[in-house]
Design an enzyme around this catalytic site. Structure first.
Site, PDB file in Angstrom:
ATOM      1  N   HIS A 175      -6.400  -6.506   1.166  1.00  0.00           N
ATOM      2  CA  HIS A 175      -5.445  -5.421   0.929  1.00  0.00           C
ATOM      3  C   HIS A 175      -4.110  -5.626   1.641  1.00  0.00           C
ATOM      4  O   HIS A 175      -3.071  -5.152   1.165  1.00  0.00           O
ATOM      5  CB  HIS A 175      -6.076  -4.096   1.381  1.00  0.00           C
ATOM      6  N   ASP A 191      -9.150  -6.751  -2.900  1.00  0.00           N
ATOM      7  CA  ASP A 191      -8.703  -5.497  -2.301  1.00  0.00           C
ATOM      8  C   ASP A 191      -9.896  -4.549  -2.176  1.00  0.00           C
ATOM      9  O   ASP A 191     -10.418  -4.051  -3.172  1.00  0.00           O
ATOM     10  CB  ASP A 191      -7.612  -4.859  -3.166  1.00  0.00           C
ATOM     11  N   SER A 213       0.831  -1.202   0.000  1.00  0.00           N
ATOM     12  CA  SER A 213       0.000   0.000   0.000  1.00  0.00           C
ATOM     13  C   SER A 213       0.871   1.261   0.000  1.00  0.00           C
ATOM     14  O   SER A 213       1.634   1.487  -0.938  1.00  0.00           O
ATOM     15  CB  SER A 213      -0.951  -0.041   1.202  1.00  0.00           C
TER      16      SER A 213
END
Length: 303
Positions: free
Chosen positions: A275, A245, A117
């Site tokens: 995620h 996700d 991320s």
């Protein structure tokens, strides 16, 4: 009469003995702050966590990689365990600057980098600075133009967490250790909540409730600058996209990575994960990182 009394006494003694032999259920405790995770020996490997998380999310993956790599997973500035982040606006360059300082302190001129991320976005910036031997991007953020609708949706999504976080702070330990709240907290982070340990979930919640630079980073990433064209990256890249996700869905947020990364880059969809896949599939993520690290040396090793 005596026999009856002895029998009652024996039953009472047996009950007390049984009670004493069963250990009391330990009370849930708050996770301990972790400034950085540093384990193993071998090739230098930097692991970067996501926005509002902490190095705890890498613990299981790092343990699996530590037999082959010297793993360093620091807390970002302004995050739980990290150094304070100065100013009302903190951008990717500021976060990368501090990570570079830490690499210099370790004596790592270059290293392998894996980021999830926000960590993936910072990893790209470090690669542009010549610090990456290889780069593994795991559900990376930053795949949008500035300004754009995708960017606006992302900012609003995180801003909507502000009242939730304030409530969580008031609830304290109850919010961190309550099974129902833990399940709710895992919805955006994982596909299979049952695969994530209560300890890892508690650490993720604690990190989210203790991210003082949350608003500063949202402002900094909103103001830009946006990522340069990804086709200019010279570092060997492996892109890992999470199938489920829910934070930055692939359909809207992975387009730039899929389109702009060099043809030589691996593009892999990791099935059945959310995620932050390290929480629910540490073995698979460790293997995918290790494959990329050692493929760059033209030899294979098993994890």
């Amino acid at each position: 009469m005596t026999m009856s009394s002895d029998t009652s006494k024996s039953k009472a003694d047996a009950k007390r003995a049984t009670s004493a032999s069963v250990p009391a259920k330990p009370e849930p405790t708050r996770p301990q702050v972790l400034k950085a995770l540093h384990v193993g020996s071998g090739d230098p490997l930097l692991l970067l966590h996501g926005f509002m998380l902490s190095p705890h999310c890498w613990e299981q993956t790092a343990a699996r990689l530590s037999s082959q790599c010297e793993v360093f997973a620091p807390a970002f500035a302004g995050h739980w365990g990290g150094e304070p982040a100065d100013g009302w606006s903190v951008d990717i360059h500021a976060l990368a600057d501090r990570i570079e300082d830490q690499l210099d302190e370790l004596g790592w001129r270059t290293c392998h980098i894996a980021g999830n991320s926000l960590g993936g976005w910072v990893g790209v910036e470090l690669a542009r600075r010549g610090r990456a031997r290889t780069l593994t991007l795991i559900a990376p953020a930053g795949g949008w133009h500035i300004p754009s609708l995708a960017q606006l949706r992302t900012c609003l999504k995180f801003l909507s967490l502000v009242p939730v976080i304030q409530i969580g702070k008031r609830l304290g330990g109850f919010a961190i250790n309550n099974p129902v709240i833990q399940r709710l907290a895992l919805l955006p982070l994982s596909k299979n909540a049952a695969a994530v340990s209560r300890r890892d979930t508690a650490a993720a919640i604690t990190a989210t409730l203790n991210c003082p630079a949350m608003l500063s980073i949202i402002v900094g990433t909103a103001r830009g600058p946006e990522q340069e064209d990804l086709s200019t990256l010279q570092t060997p890249v492996r892109l890992l996209l999470s199938e489920y996700d829910r934070v930055i869905p692939n359909r809207a947020y992975a387009r730039r990575y899929l389109k702009e990364l060099p043809d030589s880059a691996d593009r892999i969809v990791v099935h059945g994960v959310g995620h932050v896949p390290m929480l629910e599939a540490p073995d698979r993520i460790a293997t995918l990182i290790a494959e990329h690290v050692y493929a760059s040396r033209n030899r294979l090793r098993a994890v």
